[in-house]
Scaffold this motif. Structure first.
Motif, PDB file in Angstrom:
ATOM      1  N   TRP A 253       0.784  -1.233   0.000  1.00  0.00           N
ATOM      2  CA  TRP A 253       0.000   0.000   0.000  1.00  0.00           C
ATOM      3  C   TRP A 253       0.817   1.284   0.000  1.00  0.00           C
ATOM      4  O   TRP A 253       0.318   2.324  -0.412  1.00  0.00           O
ATOM      5  CB  TRP A 253      -1.085   0.003   1.083  1.00  0.00           C
ATOM      6  N   ILE A 254       2.089   1.224   0.423  1.00  0.00           N
ATOM      7  CA  ILE A 254       2.924   2.439   0.323  1.00  0.00           C
ATOM      8  C   ILE A 254       3.059   2.839  -1.150  1.00  0.00           C
ATOM      9  O   ILE A 254       2.871   4.005  -1.516  1.00  0.00           O
ATOM     10  CB  ILE A 254       4.301   2.216   0.983  1.00  0.00           C
ATOM     11  N   ASN A 255       3.325   1.855  -2.007  1.00  0.00           N
ATOM     12  CA  ASN A 255       3.438   2.152  -3.443  1.00  0.00           C
ATOM     13  C   ASN A 255       2.105   2.532  -4.055  1.00  0.00           C
ATOM     14  O   ASN A 255       2.053   3.318  -5.004  1.00  0.00           O
ATOM     15  CB  ASN A 255       4.020   0.947  -4.181  1.00  0.00           C
ATOM     16  N   GLU A 256       1.009   1.929  -3.543  1.00  0.00           N
ATOM     17  CA  GLU A 256      -0.315   2.280  -4.047  1.00  0.00           C
ATOM     18  C   GLU A 256      -0.623   3.749  -3.752  1.00  0.00           C
ATOM     19  O   GLU A 256      -1.210   4.454  -4.574  1.00  0.00           O
ATOM     20  CB  GLU A 256      -1.379   1.401  -3.378  1.00  0.00           C
ATOM     21  N   ILE A 257      -0.253   4.195  -2.573  1.00  0.00           N
ATOM     22  CA  ILE A 257      -0.526   5.579  -2.181  1.00  0.00           C
ATOM     23  C   ILE A 257       0.369   6.519  -2.969  1.00  0.00           C
ATOM     24  O   ILE A 257      -0.089   7.525  -3.507  1.00  0.00           O
ATOM     25  CB  ILE A 257      -0.361   5.742  -0.655  1.00  0.00           C
ATOM     26  N   SER A 258       1.641   6.208  -3.068  1.00  0.00           N
ATOM     27  CA  SER A 258       2.522   6.970  -3.952  1.00  0.00           C
ATOM     28  C   SER A 258       3.801   6.191  -4.199  1.00  0.00           C
ATOM     29  O   SER A 258       4.455   5.757  -3.243  1.00  0.00           O
ATOM     30  CB  SER A 258       2.874   8.333  -3.356  1.00  0.00           C
TER      31      SER A 258
ATOM     32  N   ILE B 197      17.499  -3.409  -1.251  1.00  0.00           N
ATOM     33  CA  ILE B 197      17.215  -2.176  -0.509  1.00  0.00           C
ATOM     34  C   ILE B 197      15.780  -2.238   0.014  1.00  0.00           C
ATOM     35  O   ILE B 197      14.853  -2.510  -0.752  1.00  0.00           O
ATOM     36  CB  ILE B 197      17.328  -0.917  -1.426  1.00  0.00           C
ATOM     37  N   GLY B 198      15.612  -2.000   1.312  1.00  0.00           N
ATOM     38  CA  GLY B 198      14.235  -1.864   1.770  1.00  0.00           C
ATOM     39  C   GLY B 198      13.977  -2.317   3.184  1.00  0.00           C
ATOM     40  O   GLY B 198      14.699  -1.967   4.109  1.00  0.00           O
TER      41      GLY B 198
ATOM     42  N   LYS C  55       6.649 -12.670   4.714  1.00  0.00           N
ATOM     43  CA  LYS C  55       7.810 -12.626   3.810  1.00  0.00           C
ATOM     44  C   LYS C  55       8.988 -11.984   4.540  1.00  0.00           C
ATOM     45  O   LYS C  55       8.900 -10.845   4.980  1.00  0.00           O
ATOM     46  CB  LYS C  55       7.479 -11.809   2.565  1.00  0.00           C
ATOM     47  N   ARG C  56      10.071 -12.745   4.649  1.00  0.00           N
ATOM     48  CA  ARG C  56      11.288 -12.235   5.299  1.00  0.00           C
ATOM     49  C   ARG C  56      12.234 -11.785   4.197  1.00  0.00           C
ATOM     50  O   ARG C  56      13.095 -12.530   3.741  1.00  0.00           O
ATOM     51  CB  ARG C  56      11.896 -13.345   6.155  1.00  0.00           C
ATOM     52  N   TYR C  57      12.068 -10.518   3.809  1.00  0.00           N
ATOM     53  CA  TYR C  57      12.758 -10.014   2.613  1.00  0.00           C
ATOM     54  C   TYR C  57      14.273 -10.109   2.715  1.00  0.00           C
ATOM     55  O   TYR C  57      14.947 -10.545   1.782  1.00  0.00           O
ATOM     56  CB  TYR C  57      12.371  -8.557   2.364  1.00  0.00           C
TER      57      TYR C  57
ATOM     58  N   THR D 218      11.945  -3.238  -1.482  1.00  0.00           N
ATOM     59  CA  THR D 218      10.651  -3.270  -0.810  1.00  0.00           C
ATOM     60  C   THR D 218      10.504  -1.980  -0.012  1.00  0.00           C
ATOM     61  O   THR D 218      11.462  -1.222   0.135  1.00  0.00           O
ATOM     62  CB  THR D 218      10.551  -4.458   0.172  1.00  0.00           C
ATOM     63  N   LYS D 219       9.299  -1.769   0.493  1.00  0.00           N
ATOM     64  CA  LYS D 219       9.048  -0.568   1.284  1.00  0.00           C
ATOM     65  C   LYS D 219       8.364  -0.921   2.599  1.00  0.00           C
ATOM     66  O   LYS D 219       7.613  -1.888   2.671  1.00  0.00           O
ATOM     67  CB  LYS D 219       8.156   0.398   0.507  1.00  0.00           C
ATOM     68  N   ALA D 220       8.640  -0.119   3.600  1.00  0.00           N
ATOM     69  CA  ALA D 220       7.949  -0.247   4.874  1.00  0.00           C
ATOM     70  C   ALA D 220       7.880   1.131   5.514  1.00  0.00           C
ATOM     71  O   ALA D 220       8.663   2.028   5.169  1.00  0.00           O
ATOM     72  CB  ALA D 220       8.673  -1.215   5.802  1.00  0.00           C
ATOM     73  N   ILE D 221       6.970   1.269   6.428  1.00  0.00           N
ATOM     74  CA  ILE D 221       6.859   2.521   7.175  1.00  0.00           C
ATOM     75  C   ILE D 221       8.068   2.643   8.103  1.00  0.00           C
ATOM     76  O   ILE D 221       8.572   1.656   8.631  1.00  0.00           O
ATOM     77  CB  ILE D 221       5.557   2.540   7.994  1.00  0.00           C
ATOM     78  N   GLY D 222       8.537   3.861   8.283  1.00  0.00           N
ATOM     79  CA  GLY D 222       9.626   4.115   9.209  1.00  0.00           C
ATOM     80  C   GLY D 222       9.605   5.566   9.640  1.00  0.00           C
ATOM     81  O   GLY D 222       8.737   6.331   9.222  1.00  0.00           O
ATOM     82  N   CYS D 223      10.587   5.913  10.466  1.00  0.00           N
ATOM     83  CA  CYS D 223      10.673   7.294  10.955  1.00  0.00           C
ATOM     84  C   CYS D 223      11.604   8.083  10.044  1.00  0.00           C
ATOM     85  O   CYS D 223      12.655   7.586   9.660  1.00  0.00           O
ATOM     86  CB  CYS D 223      11.241   7.321  12.367  1.00  0.00           C
ATOM     87  N   SER D 224      11.239   9.317   9.757  1.00  0.00           N
ATOM     88  CA  SER D 224      12.129  10.170   8.983  1.00  0.00           C
ATOM     89  C   SER D 224      13.452  10.313   9.738  1.00  0.00           C
ATOM     90  O   SER D 224      13.493  10.248  10.957  1.00  0.00           O
ATOM     91  CB  SER D 224      11.499  11.539   8.764  1.00  0.00           C
TER      92      SER D 224
END
Lengths: 155, 202
Positions: free
Chosen positions: A112-117, B155-156, B170-172, B191-197
């Motif tokens: 969903w991160i990519n879906e959002i942007s 990266i990710g 999934k253990r990337y 891949t992407k994940a939420i994190g802190c700036s």
């Protein structure tokens, strides 16, 4: 009615006497329509969390934005699900947030991160601004001036 | 005068948390080495690890709940892969002047409390993370050693369930390093994940 249930209700109602704040938790499929509203207003969607210091700093600016005519603010919390009752809802109550607050509880972040942007790396805070004609995504913190100027550019 | 005023206003427009968005690395790029202070007081470089076949470089910190939520999983990665030639190298990219709790002294406390089995380095002057293109904590770069070079191979995110460790499917990072160990290219490279700036004064 069982006494302990009655006690629980009494405690709860005395705890939140003015209004019972509820923050709806949703997955991305439930959130998605809120990111594509067919509205005349400028839609401002801020991704934040109670533990995110720069998010909290800019939150009052979003609350001010929400007071403007033709601007609707949605605050999408990414608080940990286990902290919703203990941290998120008390925060919303304490700060009397007027913007709509929802809690995104969806583990498939890589989707969903990519879906959002596609430009979003996943860092918080992040903000989506959109109208029928234009969408912009901002992986950054805003000063008040920056935020208002950016939103004005959508009018 | 106008130019000075303009420059001055730019100073104020930049917030302490604004991202330094360099282009950063793409898959296949050569990652830079560095020499950064570890929590044990020593300076650490990738070149110090002569026997390594690669690295699991993780930008992480003390103060981000997502980083904290991943600490046990980072320790597990190091335990699983250091002996196979892919040690974890943790780097704290935050400027301690911009956030309380990310001083080297704080990092030392956390590393001791949690029993970190890997270097936990401070990105002094915030010079390294922009070169890698890290934007948040945690942010992982798996490197594969080829001769003198360390090639960016993944990266990710660490896995697909940051907030609920018991829901990981999934253990990337494990998949990426397992592929490298088998002499193959990782099938999922970003891949992407939420994190802190990343917190900086710029």
């Amino acid at each position: 009615m069982k006494p302990n249930l009655l006690l629980a209700i009494l405690l709860f109602s005395s705890y939140s006497f003015a209004q019972s704040t509820d923050v709806i938790s949703m997955d991305y499929q439930q959130l998605k329509p809120l990111l594509y509203q067919n509205s005349e207003s400028i839609q401002v969607v801020n991704f934040w969390a109670t533990w995110c210091a720069p998010c909290i700093k800019e939150l009052p600016y979003f609350e001010e934005l929400n007071k403007l005519e033709n601007v609707e603010v949605l605050l999408v919390s990414l608080d940990f699900p286990k902290h919703k009752e203990k941290r998120l809802i008390p925060f919303v109550e304490k700060h009397k947030l007027q913007s709509r607050v929802v809690h995104l509880d969806d583990e498939d972040e890589n989707y969903w991160i990519n879906e959002i942007s596609t430009t979003w790396s996943g860092a918080l805070p992040a903000t989506l601004i959109y109208t029928k004609n234009r969408r912009g995504f901002y992986e950054q913190s805003f000063t008040k001036n920056e935020l208002f100027n950016e939103v004005k550019s959508y009018f | 005068m106008k130019i000075i005023l303009f420059a001055f206003s730019l100073l104020f427009l930049s917030t302490p948390t604004k991202l330094v968005t360099g282009d950063g690395y793409n898959i296949g790029d050569v990652a830079t080495d560095f020499s950064l202070p570890n929590v044990d007081g020593e300076m650490v470089s990738l070149a110090d690890f002569e026997d390594a076949n690669g690295f699991i470089v993780i930008f992480t910190c003390n103060t981000c709940p997502y980083s904290v939520a991943y600490e046990d999983r980072i320790i597990a990665l190091d335990k699983a892969y250091k002996s196979k030639g892919y040690p974890v190298i943790a780097i704290n990219p935050n400027d301690p002047a911009a956030i309380d709790g990310d001083e080297l002294a704080n990092m030392k406390v956390r590393a001791t409390e949690k029993g970190f089995t890997f270097p936990y380095l401070q990105d002094v002057g915030q010079q390294v993370y922009p070169q890698y293109g890290a934007t948040k904590t945690p942010h992982v770069f798996v490197l594969q050693k080829e001769g003198e070079n360390n090639i960016v191979s993944y990266i990710g995110a660490i896995d697909d369930s940051s907030r609920k460790p018991n829901k990981v499917k999934k253990r990337y990072v494990e998949q990426a390093v397992d592929a490298l160990l088998a002499g193959e290219s990782p099938s999922t490279t970003t891949t992407k994940a939420i994190g802190c700036s990343i917190k900086t004064m710029r």
